[in-house]
Design an enzyme around this catalytic site. Structure first.
Site, mmCIF file in Angstrom:
data_model
loop_
_atom_site.group_PDB
_atom_site.id
_atom_site.type_symbol
_atom_site.label_atom_id
_atom_site.label_comp_id
_atom_site.label_asym_id
_atom_site.label_seq_id
_atom_site.Cartn_x
_atom_site.Cartn_y
_atom_site.Cartn_z
ATOM 1 C CD GLU A 258 -1.679 2.145 2.192
ATOM 2 O OE1 GLU A 258 -1.196 3.206 1.738
ATOM 3 O OE2 GLU A 258 -1.925 1.965 3.389
ATOM 4 C CB CYS A 297 -1.897 6.331 2.619
ATOM 5 S SG CYS A 297 -3.082 5.428 3.635
#
Length: 679
Positions: A258, A297
C-alpha cells in the site's frame, strides 16, 4: 530530559538499541526524545520462533478462538489508550488525530473479532464457496478451502499511523492463524513499541505470535520462505526496491503493498455554490488536507471542480483553511499539529516547490504563518498549502508528485469525462471521492474511474450525516488500489484474512469433504438416532444426523383453504385453465409456502426443548410443482454447527422435500438456535 531506549521484542525477550541506533526527535520541540535500532538482532532466531512456536500455537486455535483473542486484545488496549494518547503528541498528532490512529486501530480489531465470530466457522478450515458437482451421481465432488500459511507475516509500516497501521494488519493476520513480526517506521516507533508492550503484558497472545523490530530488519527478508508474507506500507520507491528483491521473486513470496497515492476528489457538475453538496465538498477537502497534517495515505491531493465553479471553490477553501489553528498538538484549540519530523517537513516543502512549477499557490505561505504554543523553527510545522493548476491537461507534476503533508491542488474540468480522465491521470489511487446528488453522475464515474481507484466514495445531502469521510478506510471494505497505489488490498473483512491463507482445491467423496470442512455435504453418510434431533442439545447433535418423516398427502381442499386463509389467490393455485397455459405448471398447484408449512408440521417436535428459535431460511429453491393428490416427505439433516455465545449456537439444517416418486420438490437450509443445555 530522559531519552527513551526503544526496544525490540525478539524471540521472546526485549532487546535494547546498540551503538548504531538512530536518534528520534520530537516533532513539536525538535528535542531528541528516543533512540532506536539494533544491528545485532538475531533475525534467524526471530523467524524460527515465529515458525516453530507462534505459528503452531495459533493454528491450534479455531477461528472463533482467535476472534475472542482479538476482542480481548482490543478491550485491553482500550483500557490503556490514555498512555498511547500521551506519548503520541510527540509525533505532532492532535487529540483528534489520536482518535483516528489509536481508537481507529482498536475499533478495527473489534470489527475483525466480530467478523471472525459471525462469518467464519468455529473450525480451523475456512470453506471458500459452495461444493462443486464433479460427477453425475455426486460421489466425486470438489470444494475450495483456505488454511493458514505456515510461515510468518512481516509487517513493514509507515510513520503516520503507528497504532492503526499496525493493528489493521495484525488483526487479519492473527485471525488467519499466522504470527507477525512488526517493523514500524523509526520516526514514530516509540508509540508502536508501547502498544506492543501493552498487548504482550496482557498475556492474551500465545508465545511467538507477535514480535517487534524497532529499527532496521537487517537481512530478514532474505531469509523468508514461500510460506511467509511481506506486507508493506510506504513509498512507491521503497516498495519497488523490496518487491523486486531476487529472493522474494525467486521464492514467490507474497508481497502486499500500500504505497503512494495521488487521491482525487471530484465536485459533481450538479453541486454548485449554494447546494449542500458544495458545502460538503469544502468541508471534506479541508478536513483531508489538515487531519494528521495531511500525512494520510488517503488524503486528498487533487481537487477537481467544474470550470465554472473553480473560483468559488478556491475562495471558499481559502476561507475555510484560514480558520485552521496550527500549533502545540496538546492544546484543545489546535486543529493541525506538526509533521512527524523536520526531515519530513523539508521533503514536503521541496515537493510543494516542484508542484509550484505548474500551479500557483493560492493559500499558505511556508515562510509566513502563525504557530500557537510552539516554536515554529524548532518543530516540524508547515501551513496548509493550496495550489491552483489552470491547465491540468498539460501538467505533469500535479499528477505525479505527492507532497505527503497538507498540500493539495485544485484544477478545473470541462465535462464529466474530462473529470474522470483527470482523476485517472494519477495512475492508480487508494480512493477517489465524488460529491454529487445525481445518480447518473455517480454511475458514469464508477464505470469510468473504477478501474483506477481502490475505493470510490460517494457522498451527498442524503448520506453526509452518517458518512465516515473520504479518508477513512473501514475494516469492512477493502483498502488498497491499483497501479501507483501498490496493486494490493488490505482489510475488507474476511477478504483481508484470506491474504494470509492458502486457497486449495480439494476433491473427493462427500464423506471426505465433510470430514475436512466440518460441514455435511449432500451424499455423505447419514446418521440416525433414536431420539428426535429437536430434543438433542447443541453439543450432542452430530453432522449428518438425519430425520426422515412420513409422507403427507396434498388435497385440493388444502390448496383452497391456504389460499383463502393467506389471501394468496394467485391464478396458478386457483384457475386450472390459466395454470395450464403457464409453461411451468400442469394445472392448479400447491403454494410453495404451503409446502414449507406442511414440511415444518412433518419434522417439528412441538415440546419445549433445546430448539429456541427458527431464525430463517437460506437458499430456498422449488424444483417441481406439487398437484392435488401428490404427497410430500421431508429429510432433515444437520449440516453445520456454529457456537454463538455461552448459552446457544446456530444449527444449519439441510432440508429436502420429495414427492411420492422420490422426485426433489424443494430444498433449503433451515437455521435454528439451539441451547447447549436445557434447564
Amino acid at each position: 530530559m530522559t531519552v527513551q531506549d526503544v526496544k525490540s521484542f525478539a524471540a521472546g525477550r526485549w532487546v535494547g538499541s546498540d551503538a548504531g541506533a538512530r536518534d528520534i526527535r520530537s516533532a513539536v520541540t525538535g528535542e531528541v526524545i528516543a533512540r532506536a535500532g539494533n544491528a545485532a538482532l538475531d533475525v534467524e532466531a526471530m523467524l524460527d520462533h515465529a515458525h516453530k512456536t507462534g505459528g503452531p500455537a495459533l493454528c491450534a486455535l479455531t477461528f472463533h478462538q482467535r476472534a475472542k483473542m482479538l476482542k480481548a486484545l482490543a478491550l485491553h488496549l482500550g483500557q490503556h489508550k490514555q498512555r498511547l494518547y500521551d506519548i503520541s503528541f510527540a509525533t505532532g498528532a492532535t487529540q483528534r488525530d489520536h482518535l483516528i490512529d489509536i481508537d481507529g486501530g482498536i475499533g478495527t480489531m473489534f470489527v475483525f473479532a466480530s467478523k471472525g465470530r459471525r462469518e467464519m466457522p468455529d473450525a480451523q478450515v475456512y470453506l471458500d464457496g459452495e461444493v462443486e458437482q464433479l460427477s453425475r451421481n455426486g460421489t466425486f465432488v470438489g470444494q475450495h478451502i483456505c488454511t493458514p500459511l505456515q510461515g510468518v507475516a512481516v509487517h513493514i509500516n509507515a510513520f503516520n499511523f503507528p497504532v492503526w497501521g499496525m493493528l489493521e494488519k495484525l488483526a487479519p493476520t492473527l485471525l488467519a492463524g499466522m504470527p507477525a513480526i512488526v517493523k514500524p517506521a523509526t520516526a514514530s516507533c516509540y508509540v508502536t513499541e508501547l502498544a506492543v508492550r501493552i498487548m504482550l503484558e496482557s498475556r492474551i497472545l500465545p508465545d511467538g505470535a507477535l514480535q517487534l523490530v524497532s529499527g532496521g530488519l537487517g537481512d530478514m527478508l532474505d531469509r523468508l520462505t514461500n510460506q511467509d508474507v511481506v506486507s508493506f506500507t510506504g513509498s512507491a520507491e521503497t516498495a519497488l526496491k523490496l518487491r523486486s528483491a531476487p529472493h522474494l521473486l525467486r521464492n514467490s513470496i507474497r508481497f502486499v503493498a500500500e504505497q503512494d497515492s495521488l487521491n482525487a476528489s471530484i465536485l459533481g457538475p450538479d453541486a454548485g455554490p449554494g447546494t449542500p453538496e458544495f458545502d460538503l465538498f469544502i468541508k471534506e477537502v479541508t478536513r483531508e488536507m489538515t487531519t494528521k497534517a495531511g500525512q494520510k495515505c488517503t488524503a486528498i491531493r487533487r481537487i477537481i471542480a467544474p470550470e465554472k465553479h473553480v473560483t468559488a471553490a478556491i475562495e471558499t477553501l481559502r476561507a475555510s483553511l484560514a480558520k485552521v489553528t496550527i500549533g502545540d498538538p496538546k492544546a484543545e484549540t489546535t486543529r493541525m499539529g506538526a509533521l512527524v519530523s523536520t526531515e519530513q517537513r523539508d521533503d514536503v516543502l521541496q515537493k510543494a516547490q516542484t508542484i509550484g512549477q505548474e500551479a500557483e499557490r493560492v493559500f499558505g505561505d511556508p515562510a509566513r504563518f502563525e504557530v500557537h504554543g510552539a516554536d515554529a523553527e524548532a518543530g516540524a510545522f508547515v501551513p496548509p498549502m493550496l495550489f491552483h493548476c489552470a491547465n491540468p491537461d498539460a501538467a505533469r507534476h500535479v499528477h505525479e508528485v505527492e507532497a505527503f503533508g497538507p498540500v493539495a491542488t485544485i484544477m478545473p474540468y470541462t465535462d464529466l469525462d474530462h473529470a474522470i480522465a483527470l482523476a485517472n491521470k494519477g495512475q492508480g489511487s487508494l480512493v477517489a471521492s465524488i460529491i454529487t446528488h445525481d445518480g447518473d453522475v455517480a454511475r458514469q464515474v464508477a464505470l469510468g474511474a473504477g478501474a483506477y481507484h481502490g475505493r470510490l466514495y460517494f457522498n451527498n445531502r442524503d448520506s453526509m450525516g452518517e458518512s465516515t469521510g473520504h479518508g477513512s478506510p473501514l475494516p469492512h471494505m477493502v483498502h488498497g488500489g491499483p497501479g501507483r497505489a501498490g496493486g494490493s488490498e488490505e482489510l475488507g473483512g474476511v477478504r483481508g484474512v484470506l491474504h494470509y491463507m492458502q486457497r486449495t482445491a480439494i476433491q473427493g467423496s462427500p464423506d471426505i469433504l465433510t470430514a475436512i470442512g466440518g460441514k455435511w455435504v449432500p451424499g455423505a453418510q447419514e446418521i440416525t438416532h433414536a431420539d428426535h434431533p429437536f430434543t438433542r442439545e447443541f453439543h450432542d447433535l452430530q453432522l449428518g444426523e438425519t430425520l426422515h418423516t412420513k409422507p403427507r398427502g396434498i388435497t385440493l381442499d388444502d390448496i383452497e383453504h391456504f389460499a383463502e386463509f393467506t389471501g394468496d389467490t394467485f391464478y396458478a393455485h386457483m384457475d386450472d385453465a390459466a395454470a395450464r397455459r403457464n409453461p411451468f405448471f400442469p394445472g392448479r398447484v400447491a403454494h410453495g409456502y404451503l409446502l414449507l408449512s406442511f414440511a415444518a408440521g412433518l419434522f417439528v417436535q412441538p415440546d419445549e426443548g433445546p430448539v429456541l428459535a427458527n431464525t430463517g431460511l437460506d437458499n430456498l429453491r422449488f424444483m417441481k410443482p406439487v398437484e392435488a393428490g401428490d404427497s410430500i416427505k421431508v429429510r432433515l439433516t444437520v449440516k453445520h454447527k456454529t457456537p454463538r455465545n455461552d448459552e446457544y449456537g446456530e444449527v444449519r439444517w439441510h432440508v429436502t422435500l420429495t414427492n411420492q416418486n422420490d422426485d426433489l420438490v424443494a430444498e433449503y437450509e433451515l437455521l435454528t438456535m439451539n441451547a447447549y443445555q436445557v434447564p
